[in-house]
Structures are given as C-alpha cells and as structure tokens.
Design an enzyme around this catalytic site. Structure first.
Site, short mmCIF file in Angstrom:
data_model
loop_
_atom_site.label_atom_id
_atom_site.label_comp_id
_atom_site.label_asym_id
_atom_site.label_seq_id
_atom_site.Cartn_x
_atom_site.Cartn_y
_atom_site.Cartn_z
N GLU A 37 34.91 52.11 33.27
CA GLU A 37 34.15 50.88 33.97
C GLU A 37 34.92 49.84 33.65
OE1 GLU A 37 30.14 48.11 33.31
OE2 GLU A 37 30.04 50.27 33.23
N GLU A 41 30.90 38.99 33.26
CA GLU A 41 29.49 39.02 33.09
C GLU A 41 29.09 37.77 32.34
OE1 GLU A 41 28.04 43.26 32.00
OE2 GLU A 41 29.77 42.90 30.85
#
Length: 564
Positions: A442, A447
């Site tokens: 990932e 974020e």
C-alpha cells in the site's frame, strides 16, 4: 465490485511516536543515487558527552524517533558514528530536538583521527536538516560549536546515507530464480501459508520460506537450491524475515551431499544481507546454526548471482522513468457538468463500510459529484446508511487502470474538522486477485487529519511494516500553509529505486528501496498498483467527530494524473 480496502491505520501509541518526529523540511534534496542506503542505523556511536545515561549517543542511530542523544550544557560538542566500512557518502539527515545547534559542521574521516569538513553552517534552524555531502569515509561526525538554547545539543536521529559498493546485487546473472529448493523443514498452515522452499526463489518479496512450527524451530536449519548445473558463485543476497540467523554458513556442493563453506558469520543482523563470496557448485545452501529468537528460520528471498548454472531469466521489469516525467498516460480532469458522476470508464465505485473503526458508509455515487467548475466533490454527510450514522465516498481505478512506476499526482483541497480523514493512495493490484493486505503493498501518497490540517502524512505498508508501524513521514505543509485553505498538489515519483513524495513540488519524504530492505523488511512495490480516492469519517487514526465537525464536509479533487 472490488472489496473494500483493508486499510489499517495508526493506533494512538504509534501516532504519538510519529509526533515526536520533527517536521521534514528539505534543505538540500537528496540525490537519486541508485545504491543510496541508510548506513548509520545500529552502528557504533560515541559522543563528547551525554546529559545523563538516558540520552546516549547510540539513541541517535537506533532508528527510533522517540529516543535521542543529548549533550552536556556547553560548547563545543560532537557525536560520531562508525559505519564499519568506507562508503561513498550522499547525504546526512539530522533530526534535532528543541535543543539544536546554530553553528556546526559535518565532518568525515577514514580513520577517526583526521577529519574533513563536508558541510558547515552558522545559521542552523533546527528541525530536520537534509544535507548533501560527498566523499568517501568510514566515520561521520557532527561537531557543534554554538548552541541555540541554554541547554546542550540534542538529536532524535543522526542518519548517514551512501553506498558501500556492495549494497546492490548485479542486475543480471541471477542463477536461482524459479529453481527447485529443499529445506530442513517448511511451514504451510494458517500462521504461514505456503511458506515452502520455492517461495525463496520466486523473486516475489511478499512470499517466504519458513521452517516448520511443529518440528523446525530448532538448530540447525537450512534451505538449499539446485541451480541446474555447475556455477561460479560471486554473490548471495538474503532478505530475512524477523526469524533470521545470527550464525550461519553459505555452502556449495556438486552433489547436495558434500558441502563446502564459502562464507560464515556469527553476527548476522537480519533484514537484507549482501554477501560477496566465491565458490563453485551446482547446489547452494544457507545453513543456520543459531536463531535470532524463539522461532525458526525464514527468508523472503535467497538469490544467487554468478555465471554458469542453468539460469531462467526473471520477468522483465518496466524501465525507470526519467524525472520529471512529462508523458501523460492517464488522467481525469473532472470537468463534467455540475451534478454529473465520476467517469465509469475510469473509476470503480467502492460502496460499503470502512475499516479501522471508521464511522461512515460509502455509498454508490450518492456522495460524489462534479461541481461544474472543474472539480470532483467527495462529500461526507451526517445521515444514516448501511447501519452507520455517516455517509461518504470511495472510488478506485482497480479494474480500469493500473500503473507501475511514474509520477502519480493529484490536486486536492481537504476539509477541516475533527474526525475527517481524506486520502489519495494506491493498492497493489494483486489485492484484486486474492493476495491479502499488506502483502500486496500500500502506498499512501496523501493523508491529512481534519483535526490538524497544517500537516500531512505519506506512508508505505508491507508485510514487515504496516499499520502503526508503517514506513513514512509526517510533514508540515510547505510554507506553513493550511491544507484546507486551498488546493495542493501531492505527488509520488516512483521507480525501481524508491519513491519520492512531494507536496507542491517540495520533497517531503524519500523511501529508498535499499534503505527499507536493509532496515525494515522486504520492498513489495515493484509491481502494478491502482489509485484510490476517499474521505473517511472517524476511526483509529483521525479520532472521533464532535459538535464542531462541519457536515457536509467536502474533499475537492481538481485532477488526478499519471506520467511516465
């Protein structure tokens, strides 16, 4: 429809540790050296003084952002690290505690006696300083001459990067790919599914061999490979699981019966070990005699390089892009009419609940619309659906578009508010064909936590570093901006050597493949990935919503682009 992503996030303790990491401000961009490796972690370190026993020199080279070296309260002071071997240096990263040095030099030496100055300043600003250095040295020292506070000087981390000349194996001459392996024992159960010998020779860094939990957690333990014909061995590369050998031998044989040792150690350190050793044989064996812990032996990769044998060529990798990449290969500009939906030829809608104790239910398009002004609006609302109290949206390119290497970027404006969690990220495409997270890999390009939109996160997740232990960086918005105050461009420049994360063109984090393999575990990012956009509500990482959280909350995406 693709399954919801099992995205794990930082628990409170890990988030607290990350908050100890100083803001990553780039003073000098690191070079894109193919063999750049973190050389200093875990190496012997000494200092002119320590404040007390709680702050030793070794704490600055232990890879733990929550420990530090701190000096006595006087000038001058120094800290130095012994790299163990001479290395070609590329950069030094200093992560200062509040007690930083205003004037200091970075010095290098081949003998710890005669020093050369590689960097000098009288206007140090503290924080994290990423300094380009050059030259060949075994010892590196930070020599401070003026403190910025009444205290001493203190470093959370003192990292030296470079190349020892043996960090990268040759790109050709691999003899062990797809060759049959045998082992003392192997494991194949719920704890380690298909951890059989062949997995160490498949060029897949997410699979591994492990000795049996039932009969194999004993010494000695071994794994061998049949190269198919006699070969001249020049190099062996071991990528260990945490169950590694502290003492082992590399052995060769003509008949898999009589073995000759060509390398032996009693100080194995695990992670990635590159061994330059010469020998001749058809069979090569790792023979472990002392384990690092209570478990057995386990290898993600056991690669043999040399000449001869009967090699099978591994699948060809795509070429590395030349950055800045300018060939646009895929994009969505979100220029549809107001109220129109995401392009179904480019995006798969991903309805359902999230993970990490999130509070939202992702709807099938109801929370995603074009605004008619060139942006996609992903909207989180306080409304019941799917057994949850909030709705939002998640979409991915999984069945429409995947990419391996290039510059992947998006121009995004994030919302502010407690509990909001916008993200732009990628998942290994083999997740869609059954490989579980985090073995597929990932890549979190962006974020931001709505409770603090002055900062962002870029993080990698893999079998040995994921969730709260993911490999990444917390950083401040360039120029002190508030990410919710306007659009910002997040990008990842990704090739076979690593991934450089940038915000508005400023590098905020570099994940070097060699560094990760040598200090964290296998690198599982050399295969196709797909793109994801979503806005989560609540959960372990962003925390709860409260009465101040604005609903509806909107994440605006101006564009997503991929360049080769």
């Amino acid at each position: 429809m693709t399954r919801p992503s099992p995205r794990r996030r930082l628990p409170a303790l890990a988030a607290t540790l990350l908050l100890a990491v100083a803001t990553y401000l780039v003073a000098a961009a690191p070079p894109a050296a193919a063999a750049e490796v973190l050389l200093s972690q875990g190496k012997p370190a000494t200092a002119s003084s320590t404040e007390n026993a709680a702050f030793p020199a070794t704490a600055a080279v232990d890879g733990n952002a929550g420990t530090r070296w701190s000096s006595a309260f006087s000038d001058p002071q120094w800290i130095q690290v012994d790299l163990g071997v001479a290395a070609t240096l590329t950069r030094v990263v200093l992560t200062w505690e509040t007690a930083y040095a205003r004037a200091f030099t970075v010095q290098t030496s081949t003998n710890a006696s005669t020093w050369a100055t590689a960097y000098s300043t009288t206007t140090g600003t503290g924080g994290t300083q990423n300094l380009t250095v050059t030259g060949t040295a075994r010892y590196v020292r930070v020599n401070t001459t003026q403190r910025a506070t009444q205290w001493g000087v203190s470093l959370w981390e003192f990292q030296v990067y470079g190349d020892t000349g043996t960090s990268n194996p040759p790109t050709n001459g691999q003899l062990s790919y797809a060759k049959p392996g045998t082992a003392s024992t192997s494991q194949n159960d719920g704890a380690c599914w298909e951890c059989t010998p062949d997995k160490a020779f498949d060029n897949d860094p997410a699979t591994r061999w492990a000795t049996s939990a039932t009969t194999g957690w004993v010494d000695p333990g071994w794994i061998s490979v049949d190269l198919g014909a006699t070969a001249n061995i020049t190099q062996v590369v071991l990528q260990w699981d945490p169950a590694y050998a502290t003492a082992y031998q590399i052995q060769v044989s003509a008949n898999a019966s009589t073995w000759t040792t060509i390398y032996s150690t009693t100080t194995g350190r695990g992670f990635k070990e590159t061994i330059n050793a010469s020998g001749t044989g058809r069979y090569v064996r790792m023979y472990g005699t002392a384990r690092s812990g209570p478990y057995g032996y386990s290898l993600y990769e056991f690669r043999i390089y040399g000449t001869g044998g009967a090699p099978v060529a591994p699948p060809a990798m795509p070429p590395d892009p030349v950055f800045p990449a300018t060939n646009l290969v895929w994009s969505d500009e979100f220029n549809g009419a107001a109220g129109s939906k995401p392009d179904g030829t480019k995006w798969t809608i991903d309805p359902g609940t999230g993970q990490n104790n999130e509070l939202q239910y992702y709807t099938n398009n109801n929370n995603a619309n074009m605004d008619g002004a060139g942006s996609l609006v992903i909207e989180a609302r306080r409304e019941a659906a799917g057994g949850r109290e909030y709705t939002s949206h998640r979409m991915n390119t999984g069945t429409k578009f995947t990419v391996q290497y290039g510059r992947i970027e998006a121009r995004i404006r994030v919302p502010k508010g407690n509990g909001l969690w916008p993200a732009f990220w990628m998942m290994g495409a083999d997740f869609l064909t059954g490989r579980p997270w985090p073995y597929n890999g990932e890549i979190d390009i962006m974020e931001v936590l709505g409770r603090n939109t002055l900062e962002g996160y870029s993080t990698l997740h893999a079998p040995q570093y994921n969730g709260g232990g993911g490999y990444g960086q917390r950083y401040a918005a360039p120029g002190g901006a508030d990410f919710s105050g306007g659009f910002h461009v997040w990008s990842a420049e990704w090739d076979s050597r690593g991934i450089r994360f940038r915000v508005d063109g400023v590098e905020v984090f570099y994940a070097s493949k060699e560094t990760v393999e040598s200090t964290r575990g296998p690198w599982v990012f050399d295969h196709p990935f797909y793109l994801i956009l979503n806005l989560a509500v609540g959960g372990d990482f962003p925390g709860p919503v409260d009465g101040t959280t604005p609903f509806p909350a909107r994440m605006l995406v101006d564009y997503v682009r991929v360049y080769k």
